[in-house]
Design an enzyme around this catalytic site. Structure first.
Site, PDB file in Angstrom:
ATOM      1  N   VAL A  11       0.832  -1.208   0.000  1.00 35.57           N
ATOM      2  CA  VAL A  11       0.000   0.000   0.000  1.00 35.57           C
ATOM      3  C   VAL A  11       0.866   1.257   0.000  1.00 35.57           C
ATOM      4  CG1 VAL A  11      -1.692   1.344   1.316  1.00 35.57           C
ATOM      5  CG2 VAL A  11      -1.954  -1.136   1.109  1.00 35.57           C
ATOM      6  N   LYS A  35      15.364  -3.544   1.789  1.00 42.48           N
ATOM      7  CA  LYS A  35      14.282  -3.053   0.921  1.00 42.48           C
ATOM      8  C   LYS A  35      14.582  -1.639   0.439  1.00 42.48           C
ATOM      9  CE  LYS A  35       9.944  -3.837   2.013  1.00 42.48           C
ATOM     10  NZ  LYS A  35       8.641  -3.729   2.705  1.00 42.48           N
ATOM     11  N   THR A  86      -0.497  -4.422   9.372  1.00 42.65           N
ATOM     12  CA  THR A  86      -1.300  -4.737  10.565  1.00 42.65           C
ATOM     13  C   THR A  86      -1.705  -6.217  10.484  1.00 42.65           C
ATOM     14  OG1 THR A  86      -3.296  -3.959   9.428  1.00 42.65           O
ATOM     15  CG2 THR A  86      -2.184  -2.396  10.881  1.00 42.65           C
ATOM     16  N   ALA A 257     -18.321 -18.361  -9.305  1.00 49.32           N
ATOM     17  CA  ALA A 257     -18.093 -19.481  -8.395  1.00 49.32           C
ATOM     18  C   ALA A 257     -16.708 -20.073  -8.614  1.00 49.32           C
ATOM     19  CB  ALA A 257     -19.159 -20.555  -8.621  1.00 49.32           C
ATOM     20  N   GLY A 258     -16.164 -20.677  -7.580  1.00 46.71           N
ATOM     21  CA  GLY A 258     -14.844 -21.278  -7.715  1.00 46.71           C
ATOM     22  C   GLY A 258     -14.341 -21.909  -6.441  1.00 46.71           C
ATOM     23  N   CYS A 265      -6.042  -9.648   2.409  1.00 45.84           N
ATOM     24  CA  CYS A 265      -7.058  -8.702   2.891  1.00 45.84           C
ATOM     25  C   CYS A 265      -8.336  -9.349   3.419  1.00 45.84           C
ATOM     26  CB  CYS A 265      -7.399  -7.718   1.784  1.00 45.84           C
ATOM     27  SG  CYS A 265      -6.039  -6.639   1.340  1.00 45.84           S
ATOM     28  N   LYS A 268      -8.080 -11.719   6.554  1.00 53.25           N
ATOM     29  CA  LYS A 268      -7.575 -10.949   7.699  1.00 53.25           C
ATOM     30  C   LYS A 268      -8.631  -9.972   8.224  1.00 53.25           C
ATOM     31  CE  LYS A 268      -4.654  -7.534   6.863  1.00 53.25           C
ATOM     32  NZ  LYS A 268      -5.146  -6.267   7.454  1.00 53.25           N
TER      33      LYS A 268
END
Length: 436
Positions: A11, A35, A86, A257-258, A265, A268
């Site tokens: 994000v 990083k 988070t 459907a699947g 996301c 959680k």
């Protein structure tokens, strides 16, 4: 404008890079030195369509920079975005330790900077209702004047694989703020988007994020539940979804459907809101059912594969797709994890192909043989499974697949193939909730 983004993950990086591309001066902060070193070279450690190119472009334009020091990021920033992780705790609650630590560090350096301008601190991380107030309390407790800083909620609505496009073309921007001054700053930073900005109180803004994700998850679980019933009664869930979708109150989105949803996301956020509701004395029965159906869907698919294999021990299965969705290399809570684990426990040999496969996936699946293309995964297999609906799978050469497989059997967890076409090819075909 001068902007600081704390947290250079999924994000934070997308937010910082896109804001820099608008012409703002953006400093992205992250505590991971490796990083930061990679980002300074234009290297991104996850795949997101168009992101790497924007990083390179804005580094060259000197609008974007990276550092591990919050002090450097906030020295002149008018808006500070908090976009740290988070992750869920064992009890399902959101771990706010990264956010709380960032808030304490902000307090220290905001005081030292002695910045005279009014600042906005926008919480972009997905957080429990009331978190913006918690951040505000941490700042005030550590000596930051509430007259100089306002903490607001500005949740993100970015889909992995389409995050850059979503940021640049949002359905809406949600701002939870208490003053006109804060709202004015947010309107200015987002002005290039010419998007609808919805203003509200902070707690409602925090709730909007959870509510949106859980509504989408509920739609997925609903259509999967209907698919399972369709199989029992001889109906086709594709036809059912089409018939439902033309109702303007319902629509067609998220009615495929699947095998179920995954990613970082939806699971959680359901756990976090369930925990929060229970803590407040409310039992959220629908939320539990949404997640239960999704867990069952993955288990049901694995059982179907094992049943169709007959005696599974010693059999070989080719897996098409490992990531939780197309256009990403994210394996977090991916349905492939459950399916592969179930098959290996039954003694099945697993071969797999995913367009975004990397070293991380090989560590996650040490017992899997990785292949260079879907044909390699199907070679000598007793069944081929569609687990992630990558577009390249839609153009499979079925005659070649028939020749390569030990048994021409495809079990489609995403319903990407036409059962009639499959029947004409002579391949045994099974989908989810469809007539075959």
């Amino acid at each position: 404008m001068k902007v600081c983004v704390i947290g250079s993950g999924y994000v934070g990086l997308v937010t910082g890079v896109c804001l820099a591309d608008f012409g703002n001066t953006v400093v992205c902060v992250d505590k991971e030195l490796k990083k930061i070193a990679a980002l300074k070279k234009g290297q991104v450690d996850f795949y997101e369509l168009g992101l790497k190119e924007l990083v390179t472009k804005n580094l060259r334009g000197k609008r974007l920079s990276f550092t591990n020091k919050i002090s450097v990021g906030i020295i002149s920033a008018e808006i500070i975005f908090i976009a740290v992780g988070t992750p869920p705790k064992a009890d399902g609650s959101a771990d706010l330790s990264y956010l709380e630590n960032a808030s304490r560090q902000l307090a220290v350096w905001i005081k030292k900077a002695n910045h005279k301008k009014f600042r906005v601190i926008a919480v972009k991380s997905t957080v429990p209702v009331g978190t913006a107030e918690k951040v505000e309390c941490i700042l005030i407790k550590n000596g930051v004047s509430s007259k100089k800083v306002e903490v607001i909620s500005n949740p993100e609505f970015l889909r992995e694989g389409k995050a850059v496009a979503d940021f640049l073309h949002p359905d809406r921007i949600v701002v939870g703020a208490g003053s006109k001054k804060a709202c004015s700053l947010m309107a200015e930073i987002y002005r290039p988007l010419n998007a609808r900005i919805v203003y509200m109180d902070r707690r409602s803004a925090e709730m909007v994020k959870y509510a949106s994700n859980i509504f989408l998850a509920a739609r997925i679980s609903l259509i999967n539940e209907l698919a399972n019933i369709c199989e029992k009664v001889g109906a086709d869930v594709g036809n059912v979804a089409e018939g439902m979708g033309y109702d303007t109150r319902i629509g067609h989105e998220y009615l495929r459907a699947g095998i179920g949803y995954g990613g970082s996301c939806l699971p959680k956020d359901i756990m976090a809101l369930t925990y929060l509701a229970k803590k407040k004395g409310y039992e959220p029965k629908l939320l539990k059912s949404v997640q239960d159906v999704n867990d069952y869907q993955k288990e049901r698919f694995a059982k179907k594969v094992i049943e169709l294999l007959g005696d599974p021990a010693g059999k070989t299965v080719g897996i098409w797709g490992l990531s939780f969705k197309p256009q990403t290399n994210d394996l977090r809570d991916a349905p492939s994890l459950h399916v592969i684990d179930s098959l290996i426990k039954k003694g099945v040999r697993v071969r797999a192909y995913d367009p975004m496969i990397n070293g991380k996936a090989r560590r996650v699946f040490p017992k899997v043989t990785f292949c260079r293309d879907p044909y390699g995964a199907a070679k000598g297999a007793d069944a081929a499974l569609v687990v992630t609906e990558w577009n390249e799978f839609r153009e499979i050469d079925f005659e070649r697949i028939k020749a390569l497989m030990r048994r021409p059997l495809i079990i489609d967890g995403r319903n990407i193939f036409d059962p009639k076409v499959m029947k004409e090819t002579g391949i045994r075909y099974f989908g989810v909730g469809i007539k075959t």
